[in-house]
Scaffold this motif. Structure first.
Motif, PDB file in Angstrom:
ATOM      1  N   UNK A  27       4.210  -2.273   1.854  1.00 42.77           N
ATOM      2  CA  UNK A  27       2.944  -2.510   1.166  1.00 42.77           C
ATOM      3  C   UNK A  27       2.470  -3.932   1.422  1.00 42.77           C
ATOM      4  N   UNK A  28       3.379  -4.903   1.353  1.00 43.76           N
ATOM      5  CA  UNK A  28       3.000  -6.303   1.561  1.00 43.76           C
ATOM      6  C   UNK A  28       2.508  -6.551   2.984  1.00 43.76           C
ATOM      7  N   UNK A  29       3.137  -5.883   3.953  1.00 45.22           N
ATOM      8  CA  UNK A  29       2.719  -6.083   5.343  1.00 45.22           C
ATOM      9  C   UNK A  29       1.453  -5.310   5.680  1.00 45.22           C
ATOM     10  N   UNK A  30       1.232  -4.187   5.006  1.00 40.12           N
ATOM     11  CA  UNK A  30       0.063  -3.359   5.311  1.00 40.12           C
ATOM     12  C   UNK A  30      -1.202  -3.853   4.615  1.00 40.12           C
ATOM     13  N   UNK A  31      -1.067  -4.580   3.518  1.00 40.13           N
ATOM     14  CA  UNK A  31      -2.238  -5.021   2.763  1.00 40.13           C
ATOM     15  C   UNK A  31      -3.157  -5.928   3.577  1.00 40.13           C
ATOM     16  N   UNK A  32      -2.660  -6.997   4.223  1.00 44.70           N
ATOM     17  CA  UNK A  32      -3.579  -7.823   5.025  1.00 44.70           C
ATOM     18  C   UNK A  32      -4.240  -7.053   6.159  1.00 44.70           C
ATOM     19  N   UNK A  33      -3.487  -6.136   6.774  1.00 42.81           N
ATOM     20  CA  UNK A  33      -4.052  -5.332   7.854  1.00 42.81           C
ATOM     21  C   UNK A  33      -5.178  -4.454   7.332  1.00 42.81           C
ATOM     22  N   UNK A  34      -4.974  -3.853   6.157  1.00 40.24           N
ATOM     23  CA  UNK A  34      -6.003  -2.990   5.569  1.00 40.24           C
ATOM     24  C   UNK A  34      -7.258  -3.796   5.228  1.00 40.24           C
ATOM     25  N   UNK A  35      -7.082  -5.015   4.717  1.00 36.69           N
ATOM     26  CA  UNK A  35      -8.233  -5.863   4.383  1.00 36.69           C
ATOM     27  C   UNK A  35      -9.014  -6.228   5.640  1.00 36.69           C
ATOM     28  N   UNK A  36      -8.295  -6.653   6.687  1.00 32.04           N
ATOM     29  CA  UNK A  36      -8.963  -7.026   7.938  1.00 32.04           C
ATOM     30  C   UNK A  36      -9.675  -5.838   8.565  1.00 32.04           C
ATOM     31  N   UNK A  37      -9.034  -4.663   8.508  1.00 27.71           N
ATOM     32  CA  UNK A  37      -9.650  -3.468   9.076  1.00 27.71           C
ATOM     33  C   UNK A  37     -10.915  -3.092   8.318  1.00 27.71           C
ATOM     34  N   UNK A 237     -13.910  -0.085  18.253  1.00 24.45           N
ATOM     35  CA  UNK A 237     -12.963  -0.488  17.214  1.00 24.45           C
ATOM     36  C   UNK A 237     -11.870   0.565  17.057  1.00 24.45           C
ATOM     37  N   UNK A 238     -12.252   1.844  17.106  1.00 24.86           N
ATOM     38  CA  UNK A 238     -11.262   2.922  17.040  1.00 24.86           C
ATOM     39  C   UNK A 238     -10.339   2.871  18.259  1.00 24.86           C
ATOM     40  N   UNK A 239     -10.905   2.664  19.442  1.00 25.79           N
ATOM     41  CA  UNK A 239     -10.087   2.565  20.655  1.00 25.79           C
ATOM     42  C   UNK A 239      -9.116   1.385  20.570  1.00 25.79           C
ATOM     43  N   UNK A 240      -9.578   0.269  20.034  1.00 25.95           N
ATOM     44  CA  UNK A 240      -8.704  -0.893  19.881  1.00 25.95           C
ATOM     45  C   UNK A 240      -7.580  -0.603  18.899  1.00 25.95           C
ATOM     46  N   UNK A 241      -7.887   0.065  17.795  1.00 28.74           N
ATOM     47  CA  UNK A 241      -6.854   0.397  16.818  1.00 28.74           C
ATOM     48  C   UNK A 241      -5.803   1.333  17.427  1.00 28.74           C
ATOM     49  N   UNK A 242      -6.254   2.280  18.236  1.00 26.97           N
ATOM     50  CA  UNK A 242      -5.308   3.179  18.913  1.00 26.97           C
ATOM     51  C   UNK A 242      -4.423   2.382  19.871  1.00 26.97           C
ATOM     52  N   UNK A 243      -5.024   1.442  20.605  1.00 26.17           N
ATOM     53  CA  UNK A 243      -4.262   0.616  21.538  1.00 26.17           C
ATOM     54  C   UNK A 243      -3.227  -0.224  20.811  1.00 26.17           C
ATOM     55  N   UNK A 244      -3.628  -0.832  19.695  1.00 25.86           N
ATOM     56  CA  UNK A 244      -2.688  -1.652  18.919  1.00 25.86           C
ATOM     57  C   UNK A 244      -1.568  -0.799  18.349  1.00 25.86           C
TER      58      UNK A 244
END
Length: 423
Positions: A27-37, A237-244
């Motif tokens: 949860x702690x690691x996913x929260x910043x990613x979710x905010x940025x996304x 943005x979707x393509x970049x997320x898939x790549x990441x």
């Protein structure tokens, strides 16, 4: 009273910190990613309300510019697989970028007038009157990815037996050959393959066709839509997320660990049973896969594939992103790729305008900052190597190597890594 308020605010912060630390690690690691996304997805809706005339950066990038920026970030993540994970110095990544773009030109344009083939094409009235090969762009992205992956294998097989500087020189040669080939491909055995210096244009646009437009309100084609830039932005943005996501999962997979073993010590990896050629070829193929998708997407976004877009400088530019972010560091490459791509697309021009209006105007002179772009990039890389050689967001393993030295006892090294993971 003031002291009490300070004490109570400190206690509240401590309580919040304890609650945050009590949350699961995921949860702690996913929260910043979710905010940025979330901020990235909503960017087109609030970019117009962002302040203008911001010091130094002047203005925030437009949605149109953000499409190009995210494509560069996507290619940097793909190159990081080859250079950062597997440790293979590739100076010819622009070749895959060009192959992907021209694949889109071959399968989604009127380049081959002697053929009349349509499959899933949209935006055409009477298809029998429209010559050329016109396949749905959604399929063309997969076709471009497959063709560039095969090209990566074909290029990799004769070159990956080399190491170090020799490998870099050979990949540099391929990076120069491909742009020259597309520039002079207007007369190959009497056939016009690439349309020479004029490039292939126009290239079809992605979209959803008349039926989905009538039923769901989706755009027939992106180019004909009033919100074309937003549609292109969200798609890339979707393509970049898939790549990441793929890069992240590959890093922790068995194949990813084999890449890292080769990067650390190729001889030792071979002795321990890692199939060197197969593993390195997989790195080339997967890196080329994402480069091909990026090239095809740029071609449809610009409605054309032109040889001037695929200079050797692009390969060096992408390599700078990987080095600046931290070789092997996924999030470091994303951050560095965004910074350098923004500087290349809008940033240097904005910074130059701000300097001319606020500093150099006093002396009655102006300076064209974009003219010195590669000098600026080189200066940034030199400064990084001097003061932060591990990159902006270093990979944990490489950071330990540089800060603690390769002569550290293996047991102490393993214990240090385990302690950091527990933290």
């Amino acid at each position: 009273m003031g002291v009490r308020r300070e004490i109570s605010s400190t206690l509240r912060l401590d309580a919040v910190g304890k609650r945050w630390n009590a949350l699961p690690e995921r949860v702690r690691s996913a929260t910043p990613v979710a905010v940025l996304l979330t901020l990235a997805v909503l960017y087109p809706s609030y970019v117009g309300s962002l302040p203008l005339n911001v010091p130094i950066i002047n203005t925030f990038p437009s949605v149109h510019s953000m499409v190009t920026i995210l494509v560069f970030v996507m290619m940097a993540v793909g190159l990081n697989i080859v250079v950062g994970y597997a440790g293979l110095l590739d100076l010819g990544y622009v070749a895959f970028y060009a192959i992907g773009a021209y694949t889109a030109g071959w399968f989604a344009s009127g380049q081959f007038q002697q053929v009349n083939f349509h499959f899933g094409s949209i935006g055409f009235g009477d298809r029998s009157q429209v010559a050329g090969i016109h396949i749905s762009m959604w399929l063309v992205f997969f076709i471009a990815a497959f063709i560039t992956a095969v090209a990566g294998v074909l290029i990799g097989l004769p070159t990956l037996r080399l190491r170090g500087d020799y490998l870099a020189i050979v990949t540099l040669g391929f990076g120069e050959i491909i742009p020259q080939a597309v520039r002079n491909g207007d007369d190959i055995a009497g056939h016009d393959i690439t349309h020479g210096t004029f490039g292939i244009s126009p290239i079809d646009s992605p979209g959803f066709g008349e039926k989905l437009h009538e039923t769901l309100g989706l755009p027939v084609t992106y180019q004909s839509s009033l919100n074309a830039d937003k549609l292109f932005y969200w798609t890339v943005l979707v393509l970049l997320m898939i790549t990441i996501f793929c890069s992240w999962r590959l890093r922790d997979s068995r194949l990813g660990r084999a890449w890292i073993a080769i990067r650390e010590d190729e001889t030792a990896a071979g002795v321990m049973g890692v199939p060197l050629m197969r593993t390195k070829t997989w790195a080339y193929a997967i890196g080329a896969f994402f480069g091909g998708v990026a090239g095809a997407y740029v071609a449809t976004f610009n409605s054309g594939a032109f040889p001037s877009q695929f200079d050797f400088n692009i390969s060096i530019f992408l390599l700078c992103m990987v080095i600046l972010g931290g070789m092997g560091s996924l999030w470091g490459v994303v951050v560095a790729g965004f910074i350098l791509a923004w500087l290349n697309v809008e940033g240097l021009a904005n910074i130059g305008a701000w300097l001319n209006n606020n500093i150099f105007d006093v002396f009655g002179k102006e300076i064209e900052v974009p003219k010195y772009s590669f000098g600026i990039y080189g200066f940034l890389i030199v400064m990084m190597m001097l003061f932060r050689p591990t990159g902006l967001i270093p990979e944990r393993r490489r950071k330990l190597e540089i800060e603690e030295g390769s002569g550290q006892d293996p047991i102490d090294h393993a214990l240090a890594e385990a302690a950091k993971e527990d933290e």
